[in-house]
Design a protein around this motif. Structure first.
Motif, PDB file in Angstrom:
ATOM      1  N   UNK A   1       0.728  -1.329   0.049  1.00  0.00           N
ATOM      2  CA  UNK A   1       0.007   0.178   0.048  1.00  0.00           C
ATOM      3  C   UNK A   1       0.939   1.150   0.012  1.00  0.00           C
ATOM      4  N   UNK A   2       1.047   1.886  -1.135  1.00  0.00           N
ATOM      5  CA  UNK A   2       1.898   3.029  -1.469  1.00  0.00           C
ATOM      6  C   UNK A   2       3.109   2.956  -0.594  1.00  0.00           C
ATOM      7  N   UNK A   3       4.125   1.975  -1.320  1.00  0.00           N
ATOM      8  CA  UNK A   3       5.090   1.697  -0.737  1.00  0.00           C
ATOM      9  C   UNK A   3       6.154   2.663  -0.716  1.00  0.00           C
ATOM     10  N   UNK A   4       6.089   3.533  -1.755  1.00  0.00           N
ATOM     11  CA  UNK A   4       7.125   4.615  -1.920  1.00  0.00           C
ATOM     12  C   UNK A   4       6.884   5.922  -1.312  1.00  0.00           C
ATOM     13  N   UNK A   5       5.474   6.080  -0.724  1.00  0.00           N
ATOM     14  CA  UNK A   5       4.927   7.035  -0.160  1.00  0.00           C
ATOM     15  C   UNK A   5       5.916   8.377   0.646  1.00  0.00           C
ATOM     16  N   UNK A   6       6.256   9.592   0.092  1.00  0.00           N
ATOM     17  CA  UNK A   6       7.127  10.449   0.912  1.00  0.00           C
ATOM     18  C   UNK A   6       8.562  10.130   0.702  1.00  0.00           C
ATOM     19  N   UNK A   7       8.940   9.297  -0.076  1.00  0.00           N
ATOM     20  CA  UNK A   7      10.495   8.844  -0.221  1.00  0.00           C
ATOM     21  C   UNK A   7      11.119   9.840  -1.080  1.00  0.00           C
ATOM     22  N   UNK A   8      12.381  10.127  -1.160  1.00  0.00           N
ATOM     23  CA  UNK A   8      12.963  10.987  -2.133  1.00  0.00           C
ATOM     24  C   UNK A   8      13.392  10.189  -3.356  1.00  0.00           C
ATOM     25  N   UNK A   9      13.616  10.795  -4.408  1.00  0.00           N
ATOM     26  CA  UNK A   9      14.023   9.884  -5.637  1.00  0.00           C
ATOM     27  C   UNK A   9      14.770   8.768  -5.548  1.00  0.00           C
ATOM     28  N   UNK A  10      15.901   9.003  -4.719  1.00  0.00           N
ATOM     29  CA  UNK A  10      16.693   7.680  -4.804  1.00  0.00           C
ATOM     30  C   UNK A  10      16.201   6.517  -3.909  1.00  0.00           C
ATOM     31  N   UNK A  11      15.611   6.923  -2.719  1.00  0.00           N
ATOM     32  CA  UNK A  11      15.024   5.882  -2.288  1.00  0.00           C
ATOM     33  C   UNK A  11      13.971   5.144  -2.656  1.00  0.00           C
ATOM     34  N   UNK A  12      13.266   5.687  -3.528  1.00  0.00           N
ATOM     35  CA  UNK A  12      12.068   5.252  -4.178  1.00  0.00           C
ATOM     36  C   UNK A  12      12.864   4.282  -5.580  1.00  0.00           C
ATOM     37  N   UNK A  13      14.001   4.588  -6.001  1.00  0.00           N
ATOM     38  CA  UNK A  13      14.357   4.008  -7.124  1.00  0.00           C
ATOM     39  C   UNK A  13      15.016   2.467  -6.417  1.00  0.00           C
ATOM     40  N   UNK A  14      15.471   2.573  -5.055  1.00  0.00           N
ATOM     41  CA  UNK A  14      16.141   1.596  -4.587  1.00  0.00           C
ATOM     42  C   UNK A  14      14.901   0.562  -4.224  1.00  0.00           C
ATOM     43  N   UNK A  15      13.910   1.166  -3.697  1.00  0.00           N
ATOM     44  CA  UNK A  15      12.689   0.256  -3.527  1.00  0.00           C
ATOM     45  C   UNK A  15      12.168  -0.324  -4.722  1.00  0.00           C
ATOM     46  N   UNK A  16      12.054   0.382  -5.836  1.00  0.00           N
ATOM     47  CA  UNK A  16      11.712  -0.246  -6.992  1.00  0.00           C
ATOM     48  C   UNK A  16      12.346  -1.475  -7.448  1.00  0.00           C
ATOM     49  N   UNK A  17      13.658  -1.341  -7.203  1.00  0.00           N
ATOM     50  CA  UNK A  17      14.749  -2.410  -7.591  1.00  0.00           C
ATOM     51  C   UNK A  17      13.926  -3.628  -6.664  1.00  0.00           C
ATOM     52  N   UNK A  18      13.959  -3.286  -5.040  1.00  0.00           N
ATOM     53  CA  UNK A  18      13.446  -4.410  -4.429  1.00  0.00           C
ATOM     54  C   UNK A  18      12.257  -5.086  -5.016  1.00  0.00           C
ATOM     55  N   UNK A  19      11.285  -4.327  -5.237  1.00  0.00           N
ATOM     56  CA  UNK A  19       9.893  -4.789  -5.843  1.00  0.00           C
ATOM     57  C   UNK A  19      10.057  -5.538  -6.923  1.00  0.00           C
ATOM     58  N   UNK A  20      10.812  -5.187  -7.929  1.00  0.00           N
ATOM     59  CA  UNK A  20      11.276  -5.837  -9.096  1.00  0.00           C
ATOM     60  C   UNK A  20      11.635  -7.137  -8.934  1.00  0.00           C
ATOM     61  N   UNK A  21      12.531  -7.285  -8.131  1.00  0.00           N
ATOM     62  CA  UNK A  21      13.043  -8.617  -7.586  1.00  0.00           C
ATOM     63  C   UNK A  21      12.280  -9.615  -7.052  1.00  0.00           C
ATOM     64  N   UNK A  22      11.171  -9.142  -6.603  1.00  0.00           N
ATOM     65  CA  UNK A  22       9.836  -9.916  -6.363  1.00  0.00           C
ATOM     66  C   UNK A  22       8.760 -10.245  -7.238  1.00  0.00           C
ATOM     67  N   UNK A  23       9.111  -9.674  -8.490  1.00  0.00           N
ATOM     68  CA  UNK A  23       7.976  -9.913  -9.317  1.00  0.00           C
ATOM     69  C   UNK A  23       8.250 -11.568  -9.982  1.00  0.00           C
ATOM     70  N   UNK A  24       7.187 -12.084 -10.163  1.00  0.00           N
ATOM     71  CA  UNK A  24       7.133 -13.310 -10.879  1.00  0.00           C
ATOM     72  C   UNK A  24       7.330 -14.296  -9.682  1.00  0.00           C
ATOM     73  N   UNK A  25       7.757 -14.003  -8.574  1.00  0.00           N
ATOM     74  CA  UNK A  25       7.886 -15.097  -7.553  1.00  0.00           C
ATOM     75  C   UNK A  25       6.612 -15.159  -6.743  1.00  0.00           C
ATOM     76  N   UNK A  26       5.733 -14.010  -6.892  1.00  0.00           N
ATOM     77  CA  UNK A  26       4.372 -14.109  -5.755  1.00  0.00           C
ATOM     78  C   UNK A  26       3.692 -12.926  -6.644  1.00  0.00           C
ATOM     79  N   UNK A  27       2.102 -12.952  -6.311  1.00  0.00           N
ATOM     80  CA  UNK A  27       1.497 -11.999  -6.993  1.00  0.00           C
ATOM     81  C   UNK A  27       1.585 -10.789  -5.946  1.00  0.00           C
TER      82      UNK A  27
END
Ligand SMILES: Nc1ncnc2c1ncn2[C@@H]1O[C@H](COP(=O)(O)OP(=O)(O)OP(=O)(O)O)[C@@H](O)[C@H]1O
Length: 243
Positions: free
Chosen positions: A159-185
């Protein structure tokens, strides 16, 4: 079997419908984003799908189990990383992970092992001894997602995983989320259009509690006749027609 199938899923509060007649299918292993302006019904939808609130009509099947008649079974296959992170601020990163393992019925040894594996997988191992409240917003969010993974869910709600984060922190979190893709819904809610476009396989747009469009970002742009996803979203949400 599909990960999520909803039929006429609705939530009515005394004076208004928060979600009305939602018919949605999310495939296994898909990253599905729910978009909508404030009050569109995203949080209410997530709360119904994760058994935090009961629908007033309709039903949703998660992994074939009903949120209405078999919520215990649904809860055993899902996890939620909520908007306000679920971390205990005075515990360390490691303690937070181990505590979550305990909550999910792991023995102390199992919890320790699982916590260490997750910490390593998501780069939390270097800060495992740090109190959670001392972490930046981005790292707190990362910890919150790692905690949600302890139970090895089939379906994870972000639920809004990157709310209020700066652009670098957001991009790091995107990497984390991408790493989960395909492994679960993964079901993601966000107000950031570029986030939905960058991460999702498909996107559902909610307006006044109704689903007005479901498709890929490219299909949404095509439907709206817009080159930029954000313009397409605005056009669809401002438009009157239900798709
Ligand atoms: N407990 C409640 N009692 C009454 N109305 C509610 C309740 N929870 C939500 N609503 C209403 O239901 C509608 C949908 O709210 P919801 O929080 O699901 O939207 P949202 O898309 O998540 O919005 P936001 O982007 O602001 O988080 C809103 O009109 C809201 O005021």
């Amino acid at each position: 079997m599909e990960a999520i199938v909803t039929r006429g899923l609705s939530k009515r509060y005394r004076d208004a419908a928060a979600v009305e007649g939602l018919d949605l299918t999310v495939h296994r292993g898909e990253l599905f984003a729910l978009l909508g302006v404030n009050g569109a019904g995203k949080t209410t939808t997530i709360r119904m799908l994760s058994c935090l609130t009961r629908p007033t009509a309709g039903d949703a099947l998660l992994g074939g189990k009903s949120v209405v008649s078999d919520s215990q079974a649904v809860k055993s296959i899902i996890a939620v990383s909520p908007q306000e992170t679920a971390i205990a601020p005075n515990l360390t990163v490691r303690e937070n992970l181990e505590l979550m393992g305990g909550i999910h019925g792991l023995s102390r040894a199992q919890a320790r092992e699982k916590a260490a594996a997750l910490a390593e997988r998501f780069g939390l191992d270097q800060i495992a001894g740090k109190r959670a409240k001392r972490l930046s917003g981005g790292w707190q969010r990362r910890l919150s997602i790692a905690m949600a993974l302890i139970s090895e869910p089939e379906i994870l709600f972000l639920d809004e995983p990157t709310l209020g984060l700066d652009v670098l922190a957001r991009s790091d979190l995107w990497e984390m989320i991408r790493a989960l893709r395909g492994k679960m819904t993964l079901i993601l809610t966000t107000h950031y259009m570029e986030e939905a476009e960058a991460l999702s396989d498909r996107i559902g747009i909610l307006k006044n509690g109704r689903l007005i469009f479901v498709g890929t970002a490219a299909q949404i742009k095509q439907k709206a006749g817009a080159e930029r996803f954000e313009d397409a979203f605005v056009k669809l949400v401002k438009g009157e027609t239900l798709q």
